[in-house]
Enzyme design. Structure first.
Site, short mmCIF file in Angstrom:
data_model
loop_
_atom_site.label_atom_id
_atom_site.label_comp_id
_atom_site.label_asym_id
_atom_site.label_seq_id
_atom_site.Cartn_x
_atom_site.Cartn_y
_atom_site.Cartn_z
N ASP A 231 0.83 -1.22 0.00
CA ASP A 231 0.00 0.00 0.00
C ASP A 231 0.86 1.26 0.00
OD1 ASP A 231 -2.53 1.02 -0.28
OD2 ASP A 231 -2.97 1.08 1.86
N LYS B 28 1.76 4.62 -1.18
CA LYS B 28 1.03 5.71 -1.84
C LYS B 28 1.27 6.98 -1.02
CE LYS B 28 -3.24 4.47 0.63
NZ LYS B 28 -4.66 4.06 0.50
N ASN C 167 0.38 7.17 2.70
CA ASN C 167 1.13 6.35 3.67
C ASN C 167 2.61 6.71 3.74
OD1 ASN C 167 -1.15 4.94 4.40
ND2 ASN C 167 -0.84 3.31 2.90
#
Length: 398
Positions: free
Chosen positions: A146, A148, A151
């Site tokens: 994840d 991105k 984050n």
């Protein structure tokens, strides 16, 4: 928020497990899919942290307990300059808590929403720092899944830190993952293969790094993919779409992005060595990057948290069980223990009891202290053995 939870006069036993009462709650700064985040100060050391808290009942009802436990398991084994590191984990009747590094620079999504357009020099350093973080995760057999802007948090100097290991996964050496997880616009093409053909490894994180890099430079993503886009439509996009690059971008960054966003995972850059050997980054002083000696060109605004101020208003006004009122609420519950338990159905209570039993308590400071003591004891034993060996050698010479 902190005024109602001040514990400055309290003294805690050094051997006592760290718990909610050891922290002063200062303000709310964010929320995720099933957790919220606030700024806290530890009462004894006065150190500042971010505290993520997740309501047990909601996690059970949404079948998310396993993900929380997996995230805790992963984070307890990690510590790196470009990660958001876990310091403590504990629980009470209502919530599970994770206390982590406090990064005051905000996440990259926030800065994109503030219409910040990062220069190529800024993004180049981001790439290097994130590549080191991904390499560290890879060395620990972890795929983040994840990566991105949401984050990736900045510290006050502007260095990046990867956060949110909620859907991260372990992968054994030489094996592949077949389960689908991630945020669609940042997921690699091989994660959208037909059911039964999905098979991927670490290279999916490097694809996400490429998409994130493009977005930071241009303010939008390279493909017209949204969270609501159907998987079949995404496959069509990957087969037909051509990524365009503004003429002002250097050939070097464009070439690197082609390598990171290669739709063939076998050809894609997928390890630190690939990036380090690439001409655009071959002259980078990687030791200086790791030690944060290279100064970021973009520095977050100081004196503010660089986050949406509505989080605190929601916590204080809309939240039915606000964190700053927890102590009074739990004290009242102790009086009405029977009443509160009977309000829950038996199956839910069984699951909550299971969460309480299986929750993993963690204290990085204590772990470090124990490690240092073990090393000191080992040194003493080794010194004693060496002294004994020396005496024995002297006896043999006689």
């Amino acid at each position: 928020m902190g005024a109602n939870n001040s514990s400055k006069t309290l003294v805690f036993d050094a051997n006592e497990e760290v718990n909610f009462n050891h922290f002063e709650i200062l303000r709310a700064i964010g929320k995720g899919s099933f957790g919220k985040v606030c700024v806290v100060q530890k009462n004894d050391t006065k150190k500042m942290y971010a505290m993520k808290y997740m309501n047990k009942q909601k996690c059970v009802e949404r079948n998310e307990v396993r993900n929380v436990f997996k995230e805790l398991q992963i984070m307890q084994g990690l510590e790196h300059p470009f990660l958001v590191n876990l310091w403590y984990s504990f629980q009470d009747e209502e919530d599970m808590f994770m206390v982590v590094d406090l990064l005051l620079g905000g996440d990259l999504r926030y800065h994109l929403q503030q219409n910040i357009r990062f220069t190529e020099a800024s993004v180049k350093l981001f790439i290097c720092e994130l590549a080191l973080a991904l390499d560290y995760l890879q060395s620990n057999h972890i795929i983040h899944r994840d990566i991105k802007p949401d984050n990736i948090l900045l510290d006050e100097q502007g260095h990046v830190h990867v956060t949110d290991f909620n859907i991260a996964t372990f992968v054994s050496k030489g094996t592949k993952i077949t389960t689908v997880a991630g945020t669609k616009p940042y997921m690699a093409p091989e994660m959208f293969y037909p059911r039964g053909q999905i098979c991927y490894s670490f290279s999916v994180d490097w694809w996400s790094l490429g998409v994130t890099t493009y977005e930071l430079l241009r303010g939008r993503r390279p493909f017209h993919i949204h969270s609501s886009t159907a998987a079949t439509d995404i496959v069509h996009v990957f087969h037909t779409a051509t990524v365009t690059f503004p003429p002002a971008w250097s050939e070097d960054i464009i070439s690197l992005l082609h390598k990171l966003m290669d739709r063939n995972p076998e050809e894609r850059f997928s390890c630190l060595a690939d990036v380090q050997d690439f001409p655009y980054l071959s002259e980078v002083n990687w030791d200086a990057v790791l030690q944060k000696r290279l100064l970021p060109e973009f520095t977050p605004m100081k004196g503010r948290l660089n986050c949406d101020p509505t989080f605190e208003l929601e916590e204080m006004i809309l939240e039915s069980k606000p964190l700053h009122k927890k102590k009074k609420r739990l004290a009242k519950r102790i009086k009405d223990t029977g009443k509160s338990r009977s309000a829950l159905n038996g199956n839910l209570q069984t699951h909550l009891d299971s969460v309480e039993r299986e929750f993993i308590v963690f204290n990085r400071e204590k772990s470090r202290q124990d490690l240092n003591e073990n090393q000191e004891n080992l040194t003493v034993v080794q010194t004693k053995e060496e002294d004994e060996d020396g005496k024995n050698n002297n006896l043999q010479q006689l």
